[in-house]
Scaffold this active site. Structure first.
Site, PDB file in Angstrom:
ATOM      1  N   HIS A 149      43.670 -70.594   7.243  1.00  0.00           N
ATOM      2  CA  HIS A 149      44.378 -69.608   8.043  1.00  0.00           C
ATOM      3  C   HIS A 149      44.177 -69.887   9.531  1.00  0.00           C
ATOM      4  O   HIS A 149      43.103 -69.645  10.093  1.00  0.00           O
ATOM      5  CB  HIS A 149      43.896 -68.202   7.707  1.00  0.00           C
ATOM      6  N   TYR A 203      42.888 -58.639  -1.465  1.00  0.00           N
ATOM      7  CA  TYR A 203      43.340 -59.719  -2.338  1.00  0.00           C
ATOM      8  C   TYR A 203      44.088 -59.123  -3.522  1.00  0.00           C
ATOM      9  O   TYR A 203      43.552 -58.261  -4.235  1.00  0.00           O
ATOM     10  CB  TYR A 203      42.154 -60.525  -2.862  1.00  0.00           C
ATOM     11  N   ASP A 222      34.327 -78.463 -26.284  1.00  0.00           N
ATOM     12  CA  ASP A 222      34.889 -77.156 -25.918  1.00  0.00           C
ATOM     13  C   ASP A 222      34.757 -77.049 -24.401  1.00  0.00           C
ATOM     14  O   ASP A 222      33.685 -76.813 -23.866  1.00  0.00           O
ATOM     15  CB  ASP A 222      34.136 -76.044 -26.630  1.00  0.00           C
ATOM     16  N   TYR A 245      29.705 -59.005  -3.290  1.00  0.00           N
ATOM     17  CA  TYR A 245      30.214 -57.644  -3.095  1.00  0.00           C
ATOM     18  C   TYR A 245      30.792 -57.013  -4.354  1.00  0.00           C
ATOM     19  O   TYR A 245      31.287 -55.895  -4.297  1.00  0.00           O
ATOM     20  CB  TYR A 245      31.279 -57.653  -1.987  1.00  0.00           C
ATOM     21  N   ASN A 246      30.751 -57.718  -5.497  1.00  0.00           N
ATOM     22  CA  ASN A 246      31.314 -57.188  -6.742  1.00  0.00           C
ATOM     23  C   ASN A 246      32.772 -56.777  -6.536  1.00  0.00           C
ATOM     24  O   ASN A 246      33.113 -55.604  -6.407  1.00  0.00           O
ATOM     25  CB  ASN A 246      30.494 -56.010  -7.266  1.00  0.00           C
ATOM     26  N   ASN A 299      38.064 -56.320   5.711  1.00  0.00           N
ATOM     27  CA  ASN A 299      39.367 -56.376   6.361  1.00  0.00           C
ATOM     28  C   ASN A 299      40.440 -56.995   5.473  1.00  0.00           C
ATOM     29  O   ASN A 299      41.637 -56.819   5.717  1.00  0.00           O
ATOM     30  CB  ASN A 299      39.268 -57.191   7.662  1.00  0.00           C
ATOM     31  N   TYR A 300      40.036 -57.721   4.424  1.00  0.00           N
ATOM     32  CA  TYR A 300      41.007 -58.390   3.563  1.00  0.00           C
ATOM     33  C   TYR A 300      41.271 -57.612   2.287  1.00  0.00           C
ATOM     34  O   TYR A 300      40.379 -56.948   1.742  1.00  0.00           O
ATOM     35  CB  TYR A 300      40.534 -59.801   3.191  1.00  0.00           C
ATOM     36  N   ALA A 317      31.609 -65.494   3.622  1.00  0.00           N
ATOM     37  CA  ALA A 317      31.470 -64.484   2.572  1.00  0.00           C
ATOM     38  C   ALA A 317      31.713 -65.074   1.187  1.00  0.00           C
ATOM     39  O   ALA A 317      32.577 -65.931   1.006  1.00  0.00           O
ATOM     40  CB  ALA A 317      32.459 -63.345   2.819  1.00  0.00           C
ATOM     41  N   PHE A 318      30.956 -64.595   0.206  1.00  0.00           N
ATOM     42  CA  PHE A 318      31.215 -64.827  -1.212  1.00  0.00           C
ATOM     43  C   PHE A 318      31.684 -63.483  -1.777  1.00  0.00           C
ATOM     44  O   PHE A 318      30.879 -62.663  -2.230  1.00  0.00           O
ATOM     45  CB  PHE A 318      29.952 -65.331  -1.914  1.00  0.00           C
ATOM     46  N   ASP A 319      32.987 -63.279  -1.717  1.00  0.00           N
ATOM     47  CA  ASP A 319      33.530 -61.936  -1.902  1.00  0.00           C
ATOM     48  C   ASP A 319      33.401 -61.399  -3.323  1.00  0.00           C
ATOM     49  O   ASP A 319      33.472 -60.190  -3.530  1.00  0.00           O
ATOM     50  CB  ASP A 319      35.006 -61.917  -1.495  1.00  0.00           C
TER      51      ASP A 319
END
Length: 649
Positions: free
Chosen positions: A610, A405, A599, A325-326, A402-403, A319-321
């Site tokens: 995990h 953050y 810059d 998924y915003n 399920n997570y 997943a790219f959370d």
């Protein structure tokens, strides 16, 4: 990775929105250019874009979705030149998705002029994040799919008593006979299933082996993977709550030292502006100490979560959370005495995605005790001189499947800033048998003797750190500790400094205490050295998938802990603007093209590998990882020495 979201059909609401637009003909001035969009500005933006699609014969009229709407932040050069009280432009950005034609656009709206300033169609196959209404429509498709319903009945499960978790599709080859409506450009989604029944936490009841693939352009299920029946746990995934602790409270009899001016926060010697974005979540702008610049913009950039189980029902799960998924849209309300202390200042925000939605109490600001700030004792009289530490915590959290953050930006009296990520929620579980399985340790056994396993996985959490230490003219130094190999005394060690002048990547090296200094190009401290802030690493992870693994190819930022790029407008996300079904490497791996840096922007990735344990069941205890930004020569002496002894108050 599913959300339950409120959504609206914007074109159906166009007449009402036009009335709102008329009422908002003069947008209320904002106290700072980087404050989030107001409800009036959201309504104005949706109305202007919807009107363009209604009037343009080349554009679709129905079935539009709006995965993201947010403030289009002004260019950095404008912000550096802006002064309080000076008028400023306001622009909004909207993503528009039309599933039926497999088309998507990015719109820019000039809010002051009340007009569309740009409408850019994305290349074929470039996919915006999931729109909230897609979850609803995808869920209906799955629940009506008879082969899936039959597979559940074969497992003894009532299809009406399950929970669907809807995911971006990741990378897993479909059989060659699967027909997709738009070939390789088809927008896909995957669904996995859990038995809810009477449980509050369905994630502890996985229905193993069922994965559905959906064609979101044709709005149909195109493939059902069924790897076979496994037992289903009866665990409810709930707290037992048998221990009663006495209340523990912080009191502030003279009030808080936190002051708010719109979205500008002032505390101790610090000031910064709070932003909130449906993708990034909380953003900190214009961070200063005694009005000296420290950072232009600090934010979460991406979260990559690959699962390490070699199984067709799992190998695609990466997943790219943030980008898929915003993450900001999943921000949860913070509960006093639960998520945050009772004395927390709680802020409401708005989020734009398939309409405008209010997010109550999603940002929290509070002071907390932090132990001893500093102490000394007179070696002759034994008189003590001690100060108590306190910290300002700016916090928010987001639920992504399920997570959960949690993100704490912790400001300290010694001038440092700690960034803490806390992982919570429920492990993504797998139905299993008594036989051992590689990569999936067993974490529970229910009353009937049914086992549940939690496959190994990793979290790579990238932060974008646009530091401006005493201004944007900065350089980066890498410091390491090395032994001197003195043959006489054998104990000496020193530091080395490497000046990093070009874009590229670096790795954490605990054996040499490697860390990085962002140094001013012009400001000097009392010792004649450049003023600087140091990035001190904390927890990190190394990817265990092979370098050619498709998920890691898309998440190139996870291959190194630190990336250095020069500042460029629009480069905000470590995995690129549109990681959903991204086929090519994007983000920092593309941004870092070895150009000289003045810059600079740092991209730092913390990580957590995990390997689950029984204590992670049925709900995980919080697991925290962090890194620090600490002054190194920014001050002439310890800034905490100016803190008065609170015992005298």
């Amino acid at each position: 990775m599913s959300f339950v979201r409120y959504s609206v059909g914007m074109l159906k609401l166009l007449p009402a929105l036009m009335l709102v637009l008329a009422a908002c003909a003069h947008v209320r001035p904002r106290p700072h250019p980087l404050e989030p969009l107001t409800s009036e500005e959201y309504a104005r933006s949706f109305a202007i874009v919807s009107a363009r699609f209604t009037s343009d014969p080349a554009l679709p009229k129905r079935g539009l979705r709006f995965p993201l709407a947010a403030l289009a932040e002004p260019p950095k050069a404008q912000m550096l030149a802006w002064r309080e009280g000076v008028p400023f432009a306001r622009e909004a950005e909207l993503h528009v998705l039309h599933n039926e034609s497999a088309r998507a656009w990015v719109a820019r709206i000039d809010l002051a002029q009340g007009k569309l300033s740009a409408l850019r169609e994305l290349a074929k196959g470039v996919q915006p994040a999931v729109a909230p209404s897609e979850y609803r429509d995808a869920s209906k498709l799955v629940r009506a799919h008879e082969p899936w319903r039959q597979a559940l009945r074969a497992r003894g499960v009532d299809p009406e008593k399950v929970y669907l978790d809807l995911w971006a599709p990741g990378h897993f080859e479909l059989p060659p006979d699967v027909q997709l409506s738009h070939g390789p450009h088809t927008r896909l989604m995957r669904a996995i299933t859990f038995y809810r029944g009477d449980a509050r936490n369905p994630y502890d009841r996985p229905i193993e082996g069922l994965v559905l693939t959906l064609d979101l352009n044709a709005m149909k299920v195109v493939h059902l993977l069924d790897t076979g029946t496994r037992p289903i746990s009866t665990d409810r995934g709930e707290a037992s709550a048998t221990t009663q602790l006495k209340p523990l409270r912080t009191t502030q009899p003279k009030g808080s030292d936190i002051t708010l001016e719109g979205h500008r926060v002032r505390w101790h010697h610090y000031s910064f502006v709070l932003g909130f974005h449906p993708r990034d979540g909380l953003v900190l702008h214009d961070v200063r100490y005694d009005d000296r610049p420290i950072a232009h913009r600090l934010s979460l950039s991406e979260i990559y979560v690959p699962y390490g189980l070699g199984d067709p029902a799992w190998a695609w799960r990466g997943a790219f959370d943030v980008g898929e998924y915003n993450a900001g849209s999943g921000a949860q309300s913070l509960d006093p005495d639960g998520d945050v202390p009772r004395h927390t200042i709680l802020l409401d925000e708005l989020v734009g995605s398939d309409g405008v939605r209010a997010l109550p109490r999603v940002i929290g600001l509070y002071e907390r005790d932090a132990g001893v700030l500093w102490t000394r004792s007179d070696p002759q009289s034994d008189k003590r001189d001690t100060r108590r530490a306190r910290e300002l915590v700016v916090t928010w959290n987001t639920v992504i499947g399920n997570y959960i953050y949690g993100f704490d930006w912790v400001f300290k009296l010694d001038g440092s800033l700690e960034v803490i990520t806390t992982l919570n929620g429920t492990t993504l579980n797998r139905g299993t048998t008594e036989a051992p399985e590689p990569s999936a340790p067993k974490i529970s056994k229910d009353a009937r003797g049914v086992y549940t396993a939690a496959p190994h996985h990793q979290h790579f959490i990238s932060f974008r750190l646009d530091l401006d230490v005493d201004g944007p003219d900065n350089g980066l130094m890498e410091m390491e500790v090395v032994p001197l190999n003195d043959p006489t005394y054998k104990n000496a060690f020193d530091t080395t400094m490497l000046h990093l002048t070009q874009e590229g990547a670096r790795d954490v090296a605990p054996q040499t205490a490697r860390h990085w200094h962002v140094e001013s190009g012009h400001a000097r401290n009392a010792l004649g050295k450049p003023t600087s802030f140091a990035l001190e690493p904390g927890g990190f992870a190394l990817p265990y998938s092979t370098p050619d693994f498709a998920g890691l190819q898309r998440a190139g930022f996870a291959t190194h802990q630190l990336w250095l790029t020069r500042y460029r407008e629009g480069e905000l996300y470590a995995a690129g603007d549109f990681p959903y079904q991204g086929a090519e490497p994007d983000g920092v791996t593309r941004y870092a093209d070895q150009e000289p840096v003045d810059d600079l922007v740092l991209w730092y990735t913390t990580g957590f590998t995990h390997v689950a344990r029984p204590e992670d069941h049925p709900v995980m205890p919080g697991e925290s990882i962090s890194f620090r930004l600490i002054p190194r020569g920014f001050f002439t002496r310890n800034p905490a020495l100016d803190v008065q002894d609170q015992r005298a108050q």
